[in-house]
Design an enzyme around this catalytic site. Structure first.
Site, short mmCIF file in Angstrom:
data_model
loop_
_atom_site.label_atom_id
_atom_site.label_comp_id
_atom_site.label_asym_id
_atom_site.label_seq_id
_atom_site.Cartn_x
_atom_site.Cartn_y
_atom_site.Cartn_z
N GLY A 146 45.47 34.47 -8.76
CA GLY A 146 44.92 34.76 -10.07
C GLY A 146 43.70 33.92 -10.36
O GLY A 146 43.81 32.72 -10.58
N LEU A 147 42.55 34.56 -10.37
CA LEU A 147 41.28 33.86 -10.62
C LEU A 147 40.60 34.39 -11.87
O LEU A 147 39.40 34.66 -11.89
CB LEU A 147 40.36 33.98 -9.41
CG LEU A 147 40.83 33.26 -8.15
CD1 LEU A 147 39.92 33.59 -6.97
CD2 LEU A 147 40.89 31.76 -8.37
N GLY A 148 41.41 34.56 -12.93
CA GLY A 148 40.83 34.87 -14.23
C GLY A 148 40.16 33.63 -14.78
O GLY A 148 39.92 32.65 -14.07
N GLY B 246 42.61 30.58 -14.27
CA GLY B 246 42.89 30.32 -12.86
C GLY B 246 41.67 29.85 -12.10
O GLY B 246 41.75 28.91 -11.30
N SER C 86 47.56 24.58 -21.34
CA SER C 86 46.74 24.71 -22.53
C SER C 86 45.43 23.94 -22.37
O SER C 86 45.28 23.14 -21.46
CB SER C 86 47.50 24.20 -23.76
OG SER C 86 46.75 24.40 -24.94
N GLY D 177 42.37 25.78 -23.00
CA GLY D 177 41.30 26.75 -22.82
C GLY D 177 40.62 26.60 -21.48
O GLY D 177 41.06 25.85 -20.60
N LYS E 268 55.35 25.60 -24.63
CA LYS E 268 54.03 26.26 -24.71
C LYS E 268 54.05 27.40 -25.74
O LYS E 268 53.07 27.61 -26.46
CB LYS E 268 53.63 26.80 -23.33
CG LYS E 268 52.28 27.53 -23.30
CD LYS E 268 51.13 26.65 -23.78
CE LYS E 268 49.76 27.17 -23.35
NZ LYS E 268 49.42 28.51 -23.81
N HIS F 177 53.83 25.83 -29.10
CA HIS F 177 52.44 25.34 -29.21
C HIS F 177 51.51 26.46 -29.66
O HIS F 177 50.68 26.29 -30.55
CB HIS F 177 52.00 24.78 -27.85
CG HIS F 177 50.52 24.63 -27.67
ND1 HIS F 177 49.69 25.70 -27.38
CD2 HIS F 177 49.71 23.54 -27.73
CE1 HIS F 177 48.45 25.29 -27.28
NE2 HIS F 177 48.43 23.97 -27.48
N ASN F 178 51.64 27.63 -29.04
CA ASN F 178 50.75 28.74 -29.37
C ASN F 178 51.04 29.29 -30.77
O ASN F 178 50.13 29.73 -31.47
CB ASN F 178 50.86 29.85 -28.33
CG ASN F 178 50.10 29.51 -27.07
OD1 ASN F 178 49.87 28.34 -26.77
ND2 ASN F 178 49.71 30.51 -26.31
N GLU G 67 49.28 27.06 -33.02
CA GLU G 67 47.85 27.38 -32.91
C GLU G 67 47.47 28.55 -33.80
O GLU G 67 46.43 28.54 -34.47
CB GLU G 67 47.54 27.70 -31.44
CG GLU G 67 46.12 28.09 -31.13
CD GLU G 67 45.97 28.50 -29.68
OE1 GLU G 67 45.60 29.66 -29.44
OE2 GLU G 67 46.25 27.67 -28.79
N TYR G 68 48.33 29.58 -33.85
CA TYR G 68 48.09 30.73 -34.72
C TYR G 68 47.91 30.27 -36.17
O TYR G 68 46.98 30.68 -36.86
CB TYR G 68 49.27 31.71 -34.66
CG TYR G 68 49.28 32.70 -33.53
CD1 TYR G 68 48.89 32.32 -32.24
CD2 TYR G 68 49.71 34.00 -33.72
CE1 TYR G 68 48.93 33.23 -31.20
CE2 TYR G 68 49.75 34.91 -32.69
CZ TYR G 68 49.36 34.53 -31.42
OH TYR G 68 49.40 35.43 -30.40
N ARG H 237 46.92 38.77 -38.27
CA ARG H 237 46.29 39.34 -37.07
C ARG H 237 46.56 40.84 -36.98
O ARG H 237 45.68 41.62 -36.63
CB ARG H 237 46.79 38.63 -35.82
CG ARG H 237 46.33 37.19 -35.72
CD ARG H 237 46.60 36.58 -34.36
NE ARG H 237 46.12 35.20 -34.30
CZ ARG H 237 45.85 34.56 -33.18
NH1 ARG H 237 46.02 35.17 -32.01
NH2 ARG H 237 45.42 33.31 -33.21
#
Length: 298
Positions: A7-9, A12, A121, A123, A171, A174-175, A178-179, A269
């Site tokens: 995975g190289l998004g 990644g 996390s 970014g 995680k 955590h997210n 973040e929201y 959202r």
């Protein structure tokens, strides 16, 4: 340490460069050939097939998956298992739902493959220069990976939180937080924009991000965005959600924990995607019917 990356998004790709800088030998694979070619240009071993990935790894194989949560992870596990042996380690560094992680751990345990969850996390910048990693798994397995996790994380930014699924659970929460934080910042700037003052939003973000109580990486992101586009005229106000907020709220219901801020931020959202605004029309119609209040028509 030698390991494979699948995975190289955006995350990644940057993690691989982070690992390379930390002295690890990475063999990287991605379905998109363009991403593999780019990582090769960065001096990393890139391969175009799963077979080649495993052929280049040591006898004891360590593989990190950085792919979208859900079916994609299950499908990839089924793809790689035939190339793995008892005692090999498979790491899920994506945003998987922790209950899926517990299930996958059990499935891998039956065939002798170690499964570790690593919520990541920070970014793209964190992935590149120092992430925050939240890890779960069997302690004797994670102990073999501590050096890897610490080397790609910020100082004190790595934590082992216990049994399989714990990393992804932490995680997830955590997210959810973040929201809520992002929604509060957005609403604050809404008030600023509605005022009679001629305010420089970028300057406000910069000042708030230097010594104020709400100083944060999120505020820095606001400042960066406003520097590029002072009134955000080139951005549509549609805010996607990737699942973690919903999972956090569902878990809160199960545990009977009150989280009104996180819940409201997720609903905001959802509302951002509502072009019909039917509920608002219903409210306007009711006010007109019972009180004769004005309605605005197209």
């Amino acid at each position: 340490m030698k390991l494979g990356m699948i995975g190289l998004g955006k995350m990644g790709y940057n993690l691989v460069l982070n690992m390379k800088d930390a002295g690890h030998e990475v063999v990287a694979y991605n379905r998109s050939k363009e991403a593999v070619t780019r990582i090769i240009d960065e001096g990393v071993q890139g391969v175009f097939t799963i077979e080649d990935l495993f052929a280049r790894l040591d006898e004891r194989k360590i593989v990190w998956m950085m792919i979208p949560s859900g079916k994609a992870v299950d499908d990839m596990i089924q793809t790689v298992v035939p190339f793995m042996n008892e005692g090999d380690i498979l790491i899920d560094g994506g945003n998987s739902f922790y209950k899926d992680t517990i299930r996958r751990f059990g499935e891998m345990k039956k065939i002798g493959i170690h499964y570790v969850d690593a919520g990541t996390s920070g970014g793209t910048s964190g992935a590149r220069y120092g992430a925050c990693t939240m890890v779960g798994g069997e302690p004797h397995v994670v102990s073999e990976l501590v050096e890897l996790f610490q080397s790609i994380s910020k100082k004190d930014g790595f934590g082992y939180f216990g049994s399989p699924g714990a990393g992804h659970f932490v995680k997830m929460v955590h997210n959810g937080i973040e929201y809520g934080m992002m929604q509060a910042i957005g609403e604050g700037f809404d008030i600023l924009r509605a005022s009679s003052f001629e305010l420089d939003f970028e300057k406000i973000a910069r000042v708030w991000n230097h010594g104020s109580i709400i100083e944060s990486s999120l505020m820095k992101d606001v400042q960066n965005a406003l520097t590029k586009d002072p009134n955000l005229e080139n951005i549509d106000g549609i805010v996607d959600d990737s699942g973690e907020g919903q999972w956090t709220i569902e878990e809160a219901f199960r545990l009977k924990v009150s989280i009104p801020v996180i819940a409201a931020s997720l609903f905001a959202r959802y509302k951002s995607k509502d072009n019909l605004k039917f509920s608002e029309k219903i409210v306007a119609a009711m006010r007109n019917e019972f009180g004769g209040h004005a309605v605005y028509k197209k």
